[in-house]
Design a protein around this motif. Structure first.
Motif, PDB file in Angstrom:
ATOM      1  N   GLY A  80       0.803  -1.221   0.000  1.00  0.00           N
ATOM      2  CA  GLY A  80       0.000   0.000   0.000  1.00  0.00           C
ATOM      3  C   GLY A  80       0.834   1.270   0.000  1.00  0.00           C
ATOM      4  N   LEU A  81       1.892   1.268   0.782  1.00  0.00           N
ATOM      5  CA  LEU A  81       2.757   2.452   0.834  1.00  0.00           C
ATOM      6  C   LEU A  81       3.555   2.627  -0.456  1.00  0.00           C
ATOM      7  CD1 LEU A  81       3.892   2.305   4.536  1.00  0.00           C
ATOM      8  CD2 LEU A  81       2.566   4.115   3.446  1.00  0.00           C
ATOM      9  N   PHE A  82       4.067   1.524  -1.009  1.00  0.00           N
ATOM     10  CA  PHE A  82       4.747   1.627  -2.301  1.00  0.00           C
ATOM     11  C   PHE A  82       3.789   2.153  -3.362  1.00  0.00           C
ATOM     12  CE2 PHE A  82       8.233  -1.469  -1.119  1.00  0.00           C
ATOM     13  CZ  PHE A  82       9.259  -0.592  -1.357  1.00  0.00           C
ATOM     14  N   ARG A  83       2.562   1.666  -3.348  1.00  0.00           N
ATOM     15  CA  ARG A  83       1.557   2.096  -4.340  1.00  0.00           C
ATOM     16  C   ARG A  83       1.262   3.585  -4.192  1.00  0.00           C
ATOM     17  NH1 ARG A  83      -1.234   2.358  -8.579  1.00  0.00           N
ATOM     18  NH2 ARG A  83      -3.443   1.912  -8.670  1.00  0.00           N
ATOM     19  N   TYR A  84       1.091   4.035  -2.949  1.00  0.00           N
ATOM     20  CA  TYR A  84       0.754   5.439  -2.685  1.00  0.00           C
ATOM     21  C   TYR A  84       1.941   6.366  -2.973  1.00  0.00           C
ATOM     22  CZ  TYR A  84      -0.559   9.646  -0.166  1.00  0.00           C
ATOM     23  OH  TYR A  84      -0.832  10.937   0.171  1.00  0.00           O
ATOM     24  N   LEU A  92       3.281  -3.654 -11.030  1.00  0.00           N
ATOM     25  CA  LEU A  92       4.625  -3.165 -10.757  1.00  0.00           C
ATOM     26  C   LEU A  92       4.840  -2.974  -9.252  1.00  0.00           C
ATOM     27  CD1 LEU A  92       7.250  -2.421 -12.152  1.00  0.00           C
ATOM     28  CD2 LEU A  92       6.445  -0.076 -12.301  1.00  0.00           C
ATOM     29  N   THR A  93       3.803  -2.553  -8.547  1.00  0.00           N
ATOM     30  CA  THR A  93       3.907  -2.392  -7.099  1.00  0.00           C
ATOM     31  C   THR A  93       4.090  -3.739  -6.418  1.00  0.00           C
ATOM     32  OG1 THR A  93       2.531  -0.408  -7.203  1.00  0.00           O
ATOM     33  CG2 THR A  93       2.785  -1.435  -5.057  1.00  0.00           C
ATOM     34  N   ILE A  99      10.541  -7.499  -4.476  1.00  0.00           N
ATOM     35  CA  ILE A  99      11.971  -7.162  -4.495  1.00  0.00           C
ATOM     36  C   ILE A  99      12.392  -6.583  -3.146  1.00  0.00           C
ATOM     37  CG2 ILE A  99      13.747  -5.704  -5.583  1.00  0.00           C
ATOM     38  CD1 ILE A  99      12.856  -8.132  -7.228  1.00  0.00           C
ATOM     39  N   HIS A 100      11.544  -5.773  -2.526  1.00  0.00           N
ATOM     40  CA  HIS A 100      11.853  -5.222  -1.209  1.00  0.00           C
ATOM     41  C   HIS A 100      12.003  -6.344  -0.184  1.00  0.00           C
ATOM     42  CE1 HIS A 100      10.685  -2.698   2.504  1.00  0.00           C
ATOM     43  NE2 HIS A 100      11.985  -2.603   2.285  1.00  0.00           N
ATOM     44  N   ALA A 101      11.120  -7.316  -0.218  1.00  0.00           N
ATOM     45  CA  ALA A 101      11.213  -8.445   0.712  1.00  0.00           C
ATOM     46  C   ALA A 101      12.503  -9.235   0.480  1.00  0.00           C
ATOM     47  CB  ALA A 101       9.992  -9.348   0.566  1.00  0.00           C
TER      48      ALA A 101
END
Length: 123
Positions: A80-84, A92-93, A99-101
């Motif tokens: 949600g934060l990446f999307r926002y 893509l989000t 990738i972040h994990a």
């Protein structure tokens, strides 16, 4: 049921310092993931994403809630934060969150492995 968490102990300053270090760690890994997926991005955006995972972790540990619920909630908050913050498509989000994990796991294993190695050094 095996309990994998312990209630945070120590002074409030120690707990706040631990939270700050984890938030900084996840901010760095969020920025690395965003740079890997999106190219050149501002680091200040990662500061909005990074503290979410440690915050969820600290709340779940402090309230002794099950860790099995924390992981999906942390991934959803990350998504949600990446999307926002980065305003990308859902696909893509989701890739950015994955990738972040992965970056967080790899860098975490390396950093904490090095710390364990340093602490076990003789002398």
């Amino acid at each position: 049921m095996v309990v994998l968490q312990t209630v945070p102990s120590g002074s409030p300053a120690q707990v706040a310092g631990t939270f700050a270090l984890f938030a900084l760690f996840f901010t760095v890994t969020a920025h690395l993931a965003a740079r890997n997926v999106l190219g050149d991005v501002e680091i200040k955006r990662a500061f909005a994403v990074g503290p979410a995972v440690p915050a969820i972790s600290f709340v779940f540990v402090a309230l002794s809630w099950p860790a099995a619920l924390a992981l999906p909630l942390a991934l959803a908050a990350d998504f949600g934060l990446f999307r926002y913050v980065y305003r990308q498509s859902n696909k893509l989000t989701a890739y950015l969150t994955l990738i972040h994990a992965v970056v967080s796991i790899i860098l975490g294993v390396i950093v904490f492995g090095l710390l364990a190695l340093i602490q076990s050094a003789p002398g």
